[in-house]
Enzyme design. Sequence first.
Site, PDB file in Angstrom:
ATOM      1  N   ASP A 142      39.376  -8.814 -11.871  1.00 13.40           N
ATOM      2  CA  ASP A 142      38.255  -8.147 -12.523  1.00 13.40           C
ATOM      3  C   ASP A 142      38.693  -7.329 -13.731  1.00 13.40           C
ATOM      4  O   ASP A 142      37.866  -6.869 -14.500  1.00 13.40           O
ATOM      5  CB  ASP A 142      37.507  -7.242 -11.546  1.00 13.40           C
ATOM      6  CG  ASP A 142      38.403  -6.151 -10.967  1.00 13.40           C
ATOM      7  OD1 ASP A 142      39.624  -6.184 -11.238  1.00 13.40           O
ATOM      8  OD2 ASP A 142      37.895  -5.283 -10.237  1.00 13.40           O
ATOM      9  N   THR A 200      43.319  -4.429  -6.393  1.00 10.55           N
ATOM     10  CA  THR A 200      42.201  -3.578  -6.766  1.00 10.55           C
ATOM     11  C   THR A 200      40.970  -4.430  -7.068  1.00 10.55           C
ATOM     12  O   THR A 200      41.019  -5.338  -7.880  1.00 10.55           O
ATOM     13  CB  THR A 200      42.555  -2.733  -8.002  1.00 10.55           C
ATOM     14  OG1 THR A 200      43.774  -2.033  -7.746  1.00 10.55           O
ATOM     15  CG2 THR A 200      41.454  -1.737  -8.312  1.00 10.55           C
ATOM     16  N   ASP A 228      44.159 -10.080  -6.853  1.00 12.76           N
ATOM     17  CA  ASP A 228      44.545  -8.759  -7.325  1.00 12.76           C
ATOM     18  C   ASP A 228      44.098  -7.762  -6.270  1.00 12.76           C
ATOM     19  O   ASP A 228      43.011  -7.900  -5.709  1.00 12.76           O
ATOM     20  CB  ASP A 228      43.875  -8.460  -8.669  1.00 12.76           C
ATOM     21  CG  ASP A 228      44.350  -7.144  -9.260  1.00 12.76           C
ATOM     22  OD1 ASP A 228      45.476  -6.740  -8.940  1.00 12.76           O
ATOM     23  OD2 ASP A 228      43.593  -6.536 -10.029  1.00 12.76           O
TER      24      ASP A 228
END
Length: 789
Positions: free
Chosen positions: A545, A305, A303
């Site tokens: 996350d 970010t 991912d």
Amino acid sequence: MSSVTRPVAHRGLSAADVAARIARGEVNDVPVRSSRSTADIVRANVFTRFNAIIGVLFLIVLVVGPLQDGLFGFVIIANTAIGIVQELRAKKTLDSLAVIGETRPTVRRDGTAAPVATREIVLGDLIELGPGDKCVVDGEVAEADGLEIDESLLTGEADPVAKQPGDAVMSGSFVVAGGGAYTATKVGREAYAAQLAEEASRFTLVHSELRTGISLILKYVTWMMLPAAIGLVVGQLLVQGHDWREAVRRMVAGIVPMVPEGLVLLTSVAFAIGVVRLGRRKCLVQELPAIEGLARVDVVCLDKTGTLTEGGMDVSELRVLPDARTDETYVRQVLGALGEADPRPNASLKAIIDAYPDGTGWRCTQALPFSSARKYSGAALNSPDTGSATWLLGAPDVLLPAGHGALRETEQLNAQGLRVLLLARTERELGDPRVAEDVTPAALVVLEQRLRADAAETLRYFAEQDVAAKVISGDNAVSVGAVAGKLGLPGAQAPVDARRLPAERQGMAEEMDRGTVFGRVTPRQKRDMVGALQSRGHTVAMTGDGVNDVLALKDADIGVSMGSGSEATRAVAQIVLLDNSFASLPSVVAEGRRVIGNITRVATLFLTKTAYSVLLAILVVCTRVPYPFLPRHLTLLSTLTIGVPAFFLALAPNKERARPHFVRRVMRYAVPAGLIAGAATFVTYLLARAHYGGEGALQAQTSAATLTLFLISLWVLAIIARPYTWWRVGLVLAMAAGFLLVLATPFLQHFFALRLVGTVLPWTAVAVAAVAATALELTWRWVGRRFPA
């Protein structure tokens, strides 16, 4: 600015209430363990089928004597002790790291919210919830502000469930949008779902090809042992006549080396050491076989970010659009009010709050929290000057129709790696499913993302190790591609908009193989992408996350969560990076490869011994000659050519990616190598029987056969130790020196009953070993061509 006031409707329990419930035992006392207990570890290492077999044989030798023929029993004790010590070290590491990563839900008591340990929650506690929070006990919703909960880990249904006051909440579910609070109605062992969550998060030895393969090999060995033992003891009694003690000793000598007992323990030790090493890098391994999975990973999905970029952002520019019908000051106030309207802002909104704290007299009457599925948030705001209006803040390409002028501007900014949000006014109510249609754009908020300093080097490592990196993000594809391009990721110049991906698995798999960067990916698509890659035979690791990563993390072969990520992601991940460092991933992957690659390597040593032991037993039974070895001889050979070198080789660096078919890969060389070793040793033994006669002839015959078998086993070790480094060469030479020391020292000669007589047979033994070594080399190369791994 006068912010949105949220009166606390529920103050939670008082201190006296909490004390009373603790006294009554109404506490969430379910023990959450990250590892097995000490008793479990000792039991798993001591009470094994093969320790039982070896133990019985050891007791037999103690009865018939002498003690040096029972040395193999002490080796088992030492190996078991090593296994226990290493797993206890791993347990200590896991337990200490689990405390660091332990969930601390926010509980409201006496009107004050504070984080507490999960085990300190009592019945009736009021637990606050926000995006990404995991529900740790069963309860009932008391407050809800756009609260949406995902119960997929319990029910299998991926669609979030909107919750209102009075609705039930199940432990193990997690918040995907909005916030609120719920009252604990079931704590401790009364909460069935909590028990399931405990079992799921506990230290487990889940399915592992390595362990399954070893178990299969050991099962076949067990089947061979009983008939071999009967044949050997009967045959030796007939040969030895009345000397039953000697017959039993030689029967034990034939049976013990068939058991690759050290292989099981060495596997546990290697796993345990891997956990300790990763623990030092602040990586919490929640399941030991995850280390094996890491070794087989060939695709890692990232991912953007939190992995390529840091969590924080900065507002770099505010562009008021021509048709906004308002000025920049007003837009700043709207953005400030939107920030205040969300009690749990994400990274983008935090940047806006920091940049635009201005505005006076605004009041929020209704809020729509951000959802990764919607790609926007919203609020109905009352201004002191212009009255009420409903505003949305989200992705421009989601809120605007294709071809809109603001989208061209957005694309130009995305191409520079910038993130762009659109502020727009809507005439519809927030509860209207078509609220995002026909909006009036007001401004573009340009956000600059902070690249991780270690991201480029990490991506370069994956490229060098033939691990394909796929960037999967909910952000605009062009923006994500620009960020990945700055980090040097191959294929970043051709980003793919996930909204245009085929829905069916085969088509998606083809696109996933071709592409590198994917934007505008929904949480469900992330899960589908992982499944599509797996359908092509890939072993997939997924990092994330955020709560939108949970479903993909759960389905991936290996889920890797950031320590600062949501509790939901930490709960389903096999590995948690507690220091939130993306740069830890290479060391995690390297550790997996080291463990599995080395176990595959040393397994060949153990199973070569099993193969030649079986062949020797068969030849002895068929020819009715005394078994050529005593247990002490094979203990010496096993220690010098397998036990000691296997321990060092199992801990050596190894960057080779693990491949499937463990049993086939090991047996393809171990069986022919064992057959060559057994046949050559028996030839030397028969030649020695023809050469030596009279008193002490059997010891001379055994010594010649032992020399041949040692030299062949040493050559197998030399082959397995490749490619050579200075310490590998030193290891092989040290083992050779150890055997020479035994032959040269009178005490050790007597202790191990080894004495080379004359020069003809010893040199004959060397010559037979040289021919066998040549056959081993040719077989090694032929096997590599005929049965490629």
